[in-house]
Enzyme design. Structure first.
Site, PDB file in Angstrom:
ATOM      1  N   GLU A  57      20.338 108.458 -19.654  1.00  0.00           N
ATOM      2  CA  GLU A  57      19.236 107.501 -19.700  1.00  0.00           C
ATOM      3  C   GLU A  57      19.691 106.211 -20.370  1.00  0.00           C
ATOM      4  O   GLU A  57      20.231 106.222 -21.480  1.00  0.00           O
ATOM      5  CB  GLU A  57      18.026 108.080 -20.450  1.00  0.00           C
ATOM      6  CG  GLU A  57      16.854 107.103 -20.446  1.00  0.00           C
ATOM      7  CD  GLU A  57      15.559 107.689 -20.976  1.00  0.00           C
ATOM      8  OE1 GLU A  57      15.563 108.832 -21.465  1.00  0.00           O
ATOM      9  OE2 GLU A  57      14.536 106.977 -20.887  1.00  0.00           O
ATOM     10  N   GLU A  96       6.016 108.136 -18.929  1.00  0.00           N
ATOM     11  CA  GLU A  96       6.226 108.307 -20.366  1.00  0.00           C
ATOM     12  C   GLU A  96       5.297 107.380 -21.121  1.00  0.00           C
ATOM     13  O   GLU A  96       5.222 106.189 -20.815  1.00  0.00           O
ATOM     14  CB  GLU A  96       7.665 107.915 -20.729  1.00  0.00           C
ATOM     15  CG  GLU A  96       8.550 109.079 -21.047  1.00  0.00           C
ATOM     16  CD  GLU A  96       9.852 108.628 -21.685  1.00  0.00           C
ATOM     17  OE1 GLU A  96      10.497 109.481 -22.282  1.00  0.00           O
ATOM     18  OE2 GLU A  96      10.238 107.458 -21.594  1.00  0.00           O
TER      19      GLU A  96
HETATM   20 MN    MN Z   1      12.510 107.204 -21.207  1.00  0.00          MN
END
Ligand code: MN
Length: 291
Positions: A147, A241
């Site tokens: 990520e 998220e």
């Molecule tokens: Mn994230």
């Protein structure tokens, strides 16, 4: 249609059996296809129960975490690197035990504000560790996602191009780039070029607003991002998220600097987000097909 996911912190700050039941049932009730479980925090998860609940509710799974300064594969200290590798191995094992196929996050260093830039030795250690873990994950049927996050959460991969460079060095079939619009908003020039640069190497996506609250309440150009996903024919998971001081996991919330309350009602937030994502993806696909 891409599988749409939701991060567990929309529902609960830990993964005790009681919280896990809530996380999984609410994710399904809000209309999602996948739930992402954070592997931060105290080890309270009942693996067998969690696996059964995922099957019962018909939900796919993603797992995620970041490393720590004490267990950091980008350290120059071999013992610290070894502790980081142990955390990665544990993450792969938990993911596989739950029947999951994806383990992503800041797997290449600590999720923290570093006091200085990454050294060449640290960079090499991280590449070696991720390569070693990719080989291990392959035997478990697990893909690793790197990520890309902002400068206050890593000194290593802040842009998609840096992640692609690392992927080239790791050179493993089961390592992908994981982009997150919240971080892209801080570090990238726009929401189009990084996605096009990744192409088929983009393997997982986080949708987050610039303030990490309700989608549409900030400055992220989601229309451009969804258009970019359409242009590369992205078929992978897209996970929402969002974080608020309403739901706290001390390890994760403090590392992410979640200091204020952006929402109280996780269900209202999640239902809105799912619709926002589905509508945005649909609009992008329609515009594309009319060319
Ligand atoms: Mn994230």
């Amino acid at each position: 249609m891409n599988p749409l996911g939701v991060h567990a912190l929309v529902w609960a700050g830990d993964l005790t059996p009681e919280s896990t039941r809530k996380v999984i049932s609410q994710s399904k009730q809000a209309g999602f296809d996948l739930v992402e479980l954070s592997l931060h925090g105290p080890k309270v998860m009942d693996l067998a129960l969690t696996r059964d609940l995922l099957q019962e509710y018909g939900l796919q799974l993603g797992c995620s975490r970041g490393l720590t300064f004490a267990a950091d594969v980008s350290s120059e200290d071999p013992d610290c690197v070894a502790r980081g590798i142990a955390l990665l191995e544990e993450g792969v094992n938990v993911t596989a035990a739950l029947g999951g196929k994806y383990f992503g996050g800041i797997l290449y260093g600590a999720m923290a504000k570093y006091p200085g830039p990454l050294s060449a030795k640290g960079r090499q250690n991280a590449v070696d560790a991720v390569k070693r873990m990719a080989d291990y994950a392959l035997t478990k049927g697990v893909t690793l996602g790197l990520e890309v996050v902002n400068r206050y959460e890593t000194n290593h991969l802040n842009t998609a191009l840096q992640a692609l460079e690392m992927l080239d060095k790791v050179d493993a079939p089961n390592v992908v780039v994981h982009l997150d619009t919240y971080h892209m908003n801080i570090e990238e020039a726009d929401f189009m070029q990084p996605v096009l640069a990744c192409g088929k190497r983009l393997g997982y996506v986080h949708i987050g607003e610039s303030n990490r609250g309700y989608l549409g309440s900030g400055t992220v150009d989601f229309a451009q991002f969804f258009k970019a996903l359409t242009l590369i024919d992205y078929q992978g998971v897209i996970t929402f998220e969002s974080f608020s001081s309403t739901v706290v996991n001390e390890d994760l919330s403090n590392a992410l600097a979640i200091w204020r309350n952006l929402w109280d009602d996780g269900m209202n937030l999640a239902v809105h987000a799912r619709e926002y994502m589905a509508n945005g993806l649909h609009a992008a696909a329609m515009a594309h097909s009319h060319h």
